[in-house]
Design a protein around this motif. Structure first.
Motif, mmCIF file in Angstrom:
data_model
loop_
_atom_site.group_PDB
_atom_site.id
_atom_site.type_symbol
_atom_site.label_atom_id
_atom_site.label_comp_id
_atom_site.label_asym_id
_atom_site.label_seq_id
_atom_site.Cartn_x
_atom_site.Cartn_y
_atom_site.Cartn_z
ATOM 1 N N THR A 1 42.853 46.332 39.386
ATOM 2 C CA THR A 1 42.962 44.958 39.903
ATOM 3 C C THR A 1 41.606 44.260 39.992
ATOM 4 O O THR A 1 41.553 43.053 40.218
ATOM 5 C CB THR A 1 43.607 44.949 41.303
ATOM 6 N N ILE A 2 40.526 45.014 39.808
ATOM 7 C CA ILE A 2 39.179 44.447 39.971
ATOM 8 C C ILE A 2 38.941 43.243 39.064
ATOM 9 O O ILE A 2 38.476 42.190 39.536
ATOM 10 C CB ILE A 2 38.098 45.532 39.768
ATOM 11 N N PRO A 3 39.235 43.315 37.737
ATOM 12 C CA PRO A 3 38.985 42.134 36.890
ATOM 13 C C PRO A 3 39.795 40.912 37.317
ATOM 14 O O PRO A 3 39.267 39.793 37.337
ATOM 15 C CB PRO A 3 39.404 42.615 35.491
ATOM 16 N N VAL A 4 41.056 41.126 37.649
ATOM 17 C CA VAL A 4 41.912 39.998 38.039
ATOM 18 C C VAL A 4 41.358 39.316 39.286
ATOM 19 O O VAL A 4 41.198 38.085 39.335
ATOM 20 C CB VAL A 4 43.360 40.475 38.290
ATOM 21 N N ILE A 5 41.045 40.112 40.314
ATOM 22 C CA ILE A 5 40.530 39.566 41.562
ATOM 23 C C ILE A 5 39.178 38.884 41.345
ATOM 24 O O ILE A 5 38.917 37.788 41.851
ATOM 25 C CB ILE A 5 40.413 40.672 42.627
ATOM 26 N N SER A 6 38.301 39.526 40.565
ATOM 27 C CA SER A 6 36.958 38.979 40.323
ATOM 28 C C SER A 6 37.021 37.635 39.621
ATOM 29 O O SER A 6 36.347 36.675 40.022
ATOM 30 C CB SER A 6 36.130 39.963 39.488
ATOM 31 N N TYR A 7 37.818 37.545 38.573
ATOM 32 C CA TYR A 7 37.909 36.293 37.820
ATOM 33 C C TYR A 7 38.580 35.190 38.636
ATOM 34 O O TYR A 7 38.173 34.034 38.585
ATOM 35 C CB TYR A 7 38.661 36.513 36.508
ATOM 36 N N LEU A 8 39.623 35.544 39.391
ATOM 37 C CA LEU A 8 40.321 34.540 40.185
ATOM 38 C C LEU A 8 39.419 33.928 41.244
ATOM 39 O O LEU A 8 39.470 32.727 41.503
ATOM 40 C CB LEU A 8 41.549 35.161 40.855
ATOM 41 N N LEU A 9 38.570 34.751 41.860
ATOM 42 C CA LEU A 9 37.765 34.270 42.979
ATOM 43 C C LEU A 9 36.371 33.792 42.582
ATOM 44 O O LEU A 9 35.792 32.949 43.265
ATOM 45 C CB LEU A 9 37.619 35.383 44.038
ATOM 46 N N MET A 10 35.835 34.313 41.484
ATOM 47 C CA MET A 10 34.439 34.037 41.169
ATOM 48 C C MET A 10 34.231 33.220 39.897
ATOM 49 O O MET A 10 33.138 32.732 39.637
ATOM 50 C CB MET A 10 33.654 35.347 41.055
ATOM 51 N N ARG B 1 34.369 32.727 35.546
ATOM 52 C CA ARG B 1 34.226 33.534 34.335
ATOM 53 C C ARG B 1 32.977 34.424 34.339
ATOM 54 O O ARG B 1 33.095 35.643 34.213
ATOM 55 C CB ARG B 1 34.221 32.606 33.117
ATOM 56 N N LYS B 2 31.803 33.853 34.499
ATOM 57 C CA LYS B 2 30.586 34.663 34.366
ATOM 58 C C LYS B 2 30.393 35.655 35.507
ATOM 59 O O LYS B 2 30.222 36.853 35.256
ATOM 60 C CB LYS B 2 29.364 33.747 34.221
ATOM 61 N N PRO B 3 30.420 35.199 36.786
ATOM 62 C CA PRO B 3 30.297 36.186 37.870
ATOM 63 C C PRO B 3 31.439 37.203 37.841
ATOM 64 O O PRO B 3 31.231 38.386 38.133
ATOM 65 C CB PRO B 3 30.353 35.334 39.144
ATOM 66 N N GLY B 4 32.641 36.739 37.485
ATOM 67 C CA GLY B 4 33.788 37.643 37.405
ATOM 68 C C GLY B 4 33.582 38.716 36.355
ATOM 69 O O GLY B 4 33.943 39.890 36.560
ATOM 70 N N LEU B 5 32.998 38.344 35.229
ATOM 71 C CA LEU B 5 32.711 39.317 34.167
ATOM 72 C C LEU B 5 31.712 40.359 34.649
ATOM 73 O O LEU B 5 31.906 41.563 34.434
ATOM 74 C CB LEU B 5 32.168 38.596 32.934
ATOM 75 N N TYR B 6 30.643 39.908 35.319
ATOM 76 C CA TYR B 6 29.617 40.849 35.789
ATOM 77 C C TYR B 6 30.196 41.829 36.810
ATOM 78 O O TYR B 6 29.971 43.042 36.715
ATOM 79 C CB TYR B 6 28.447 40.085 36.420
ATOM 80 N N PHE B 7 30.936 41.321 37.789
ATOM 81 C CA PHE B 7 31.544 42.183 38.800
ATOM 82 C C PHE B 7 32.516 43.168 38.142
ATOM 83 O O PHE B 7 32.550 44.345 38.503
ATOM 84 C CB PHE B 7 32.276 41.328 39.839
ATOM 85 N N SER B 8 33.302 42.682 37.200
ATOM 86 C CA SER B 8 34.300 43.529 36.541
ATOM 87 C C SER B 8 33.639 44.668 35.791
ATOM 88 O O SER B 8 34.059 45.834 35.901
ATOM 89 C CB SER B 8 35.145 42.699 35.567
ATOM 90 N N ILE B 9 32.619 44.359 35.019
ATOM 91 C CA ILE B 9 31.948 45.391 34.222
ATOM 92 C C ILE B 9 31.316 46.447 35.119
ATOM 93 O O ILE B 9 31.477 47.656 34.898
ATOM 94 C CB ILE B 9 30.887 44.757 33.292
ATOM 95 N N VAL B 10 30.602 45.998 36.169
ATOM 96 C CA VAL B 10 29.905 46.944 37.050
ATOM 97 C C VAL B 10 30.884 47.870 37.757
ATOM 98 O O VAL B 10 30.766 49.101 37.699
ATOM 99 C CB VAL B 10 29.041 46.186 38.087
ATOM 100 N N PHE B 11 31.892 47.300 38.416
ATOM 101 C CA PHE B 11 32.780 48.127 39.232
ATOM 102 C C PHE B 11 33.828 48.871 38.398
ATOM 103 O O PHE B 11 34.221 49.985 38.756
ATOM 104 C CB PHE B 11 33.451 47.276 40.317
ATOM 105 N N MET B 12 34.269 48.288 37.288
ATOM 106 C CA MET B 12 35.189 49.024 36.415
ATOM 107 C C MET B 12 34.482 50.220 35.786
ATOM 108 O O MET B 12 35.050 51.317 35.691
ATOM 109 C CB MET B 12 35.737 48.110 35.323
ATOM 110 N N THR B 13 33.240 50.046 35.352
ATOM 111 C CA THR B 13 32.468 51.150 34.780
ATOM 112 C C THR B 13 32.269 52.247 35.814
ATOM 113 O O THR B 13 32.448 53.443 35.524
ATOM 114 C CB THR B 13 31.101 50.653 34.274
ATOM 115 N N LEU B 14 31.915 51.848 37.034
ATOM 116 C CA LEU B 14 31.721 52.817 38.110
ATOM 117 C C LEU B 14 33.017 53.560 38.420
ATOM 118 O O LEU B 14 33.039 54.790 38.578
ATOM 119 C CB LEU B 14 31.202 52.105 39.358
ATOM 120 N N GLY B 15 34.132 52.817 38.483
ATOM 121 C CA GLY B 15 35.424 53.445 38.769
ATOM 122 C C GLY B 15 35.852 54.410 37.686
ATOM 123 O O GLY B 15 36.369 55.510 37.977
ATOM 124 N N ILE B 16 35.644 54.037 36.433
ATOM 125 C CA ILE B 16 36.003 54.920 35.303
ATOM 126 C C ILE B 16 35.158 56.185 35.327
ATOM 127 O O ILE B 16 35.660 57.299 35.094
ATOM 128 C CB ILE B 16 35.837 54.165 33.966
#
Length: 342
Positions: free
Chosen positions: A100-109, A111-126
């Motif tokens: 759900t991280i990308p969806v939440i990040s993009y909805l609230l932040m 495109r650009k901040p959402g992309l950065y948050f998604s990459i960092v936390f999705m990579t960490l989670g994986i």
């Protein structure tokens, strides 16, 4: 058009409101479950975050620091997800929340901040998922790894495409809302909205600025002789003429009916008068051809000046309108500014 279309922030405030309620309830529910399971640190984090979510919920619709609170909400939210995934006895099902991280990040932040948050936390989670749940079964590991990585990449890609299209559509709607359908010029709403930024820039850099109101002379006669289609064609002709002979840095708008407005930045009062009077003469020498008939179009204009006549658009338009009527009283086809008003 932020005054009329603060849609973006309001939309995100409502999304955050929903998420805050969910995390408040979820924090206590999962906290109680994890107390029962003996995961006291995780339970404390979840319940503490639930209380924090409630406090943010109480003020989020009125705060002027919305982006600050979004960041303050998401950083601990995603961090607790990572911690929950890494603690002993946690299950693979927690990875569902990671998706759900990308969806939440993009909805609230956005495109650009959402992309950065998604990459960092999705990579960490994986990475945490791989370190904790992979086994010695290599074929199974490859299958699980591919599923986890591809699902994460897919969620980021879908959220990114959706947000990009949403931004494009919103920009298009704002453009249409601020455009006069007949002439393609800015409309009154766009003029009002843009003036705040233009006047602020002029004030900051100590620039002269003038506001001009044009009114086509005897426009009713054009409608009577050539019909409304002829009148519309004449308006489009004048709009194109004004657009061609004014600077791109100036804001030209159809003010309503047969009236046009122009905000001229960086022009001294004397220069503004000369430019508009030169424009009047050029229009007189540029006949409008409709149905093989020549139609001479002239305009009357009134000019007001930023500072001398006021600093807000309403005051400047009132002064310009007063001088426009003086121009009509003088016989039309002329320009009046403050030097000639008496």
């Amino acid at each position: 058009m932020h005054s009329d279309f603060d849609h973006n922030t309001q939309y995100r405030r409502k999304v955050l409101q929903v998420l805050l309620v969910i995390t408040f309830v979820g924090g206590f529910v999962f906290g109680l479950i994890n107390i029962y399971r003996g995961l006291y640190i995780l339970a404390g984090l979840e319940m503490g975050y639930g209380i924090f979510s409630f406090l943010v919920w109480r003020r989020i619709m009125n705060t002027t620091r919305f982006q600050f609170w979004v960041t303050a909400y998401l950083l601990p939210f995603f961090s607790i997800m990572m911690f929950a995934l890494s603690v002993p006895n946690s299950s693979q099902s927690i990875y569902v929340w990671i998706l759900t991280i990308p969806v939440i990040s993009y909805l609230l932040m956005g495109r650009k901040p959402g992309l950065y948050f998604s990459i960092v936390f999705m990579t960490l989670g994986i990475c945490i998922f791989h370190l904790k749940f992979l086994t010695d079964d290599i074929p199974l590991n490859v299958t699980v790894s591919l599923n986890v990585i591809l699902s994460g990449v897919l969620m980021i890609a879908l959220a990114h495409v959706y947000e990009r299209n949403r931004e494009t559509n919103e920009e298009r709607l704002l453009e249409l809302a601020g455009t006069d359908k007949l002439t393609g010029l800015a409309n009154r709403m766009k003029l009002i909205d843009s003036f705040a930024a233009t006047s602020e820039y002029a004030k900051r850099h100590n620039l002269d600025m003038s506001v001009v109101l044009f009114d086509l002379d005897f426009f009713k006669n054009i409608n009577d002789l050539h019909g409304h289609h002829g009148g519309d064609a004449a308006l489009c002709f004048v709009a194109d003429f004004l657009k061609k002979h004014t600077r791109k840095s100036d804001l030209l708008a159809r003010f309503g009916g047969e009236e046009f407005a122009l905000v001229m930045q960086g022009s001294k009062p004397k220069d503004s008068f000369q430019q508009i009077d030169s424009l009047r003469k050029k229009l007189l020498e540029t006949p409008f051809i409709y149905n093989k008939q020549t139609v001479n179009i002239t305009f009357s204009a009134g000019i007001s000046h930023y500072g001398a006549d006021g600093v807000n658009l309403d005051d400047l338009l009132v002064k310009a309108d007063e001088r426009l009527y003086l121009a009509k009283e003088k016989g039309r086809n002329c320009v009046v500014d403050h030097n000639l008003k008496d």
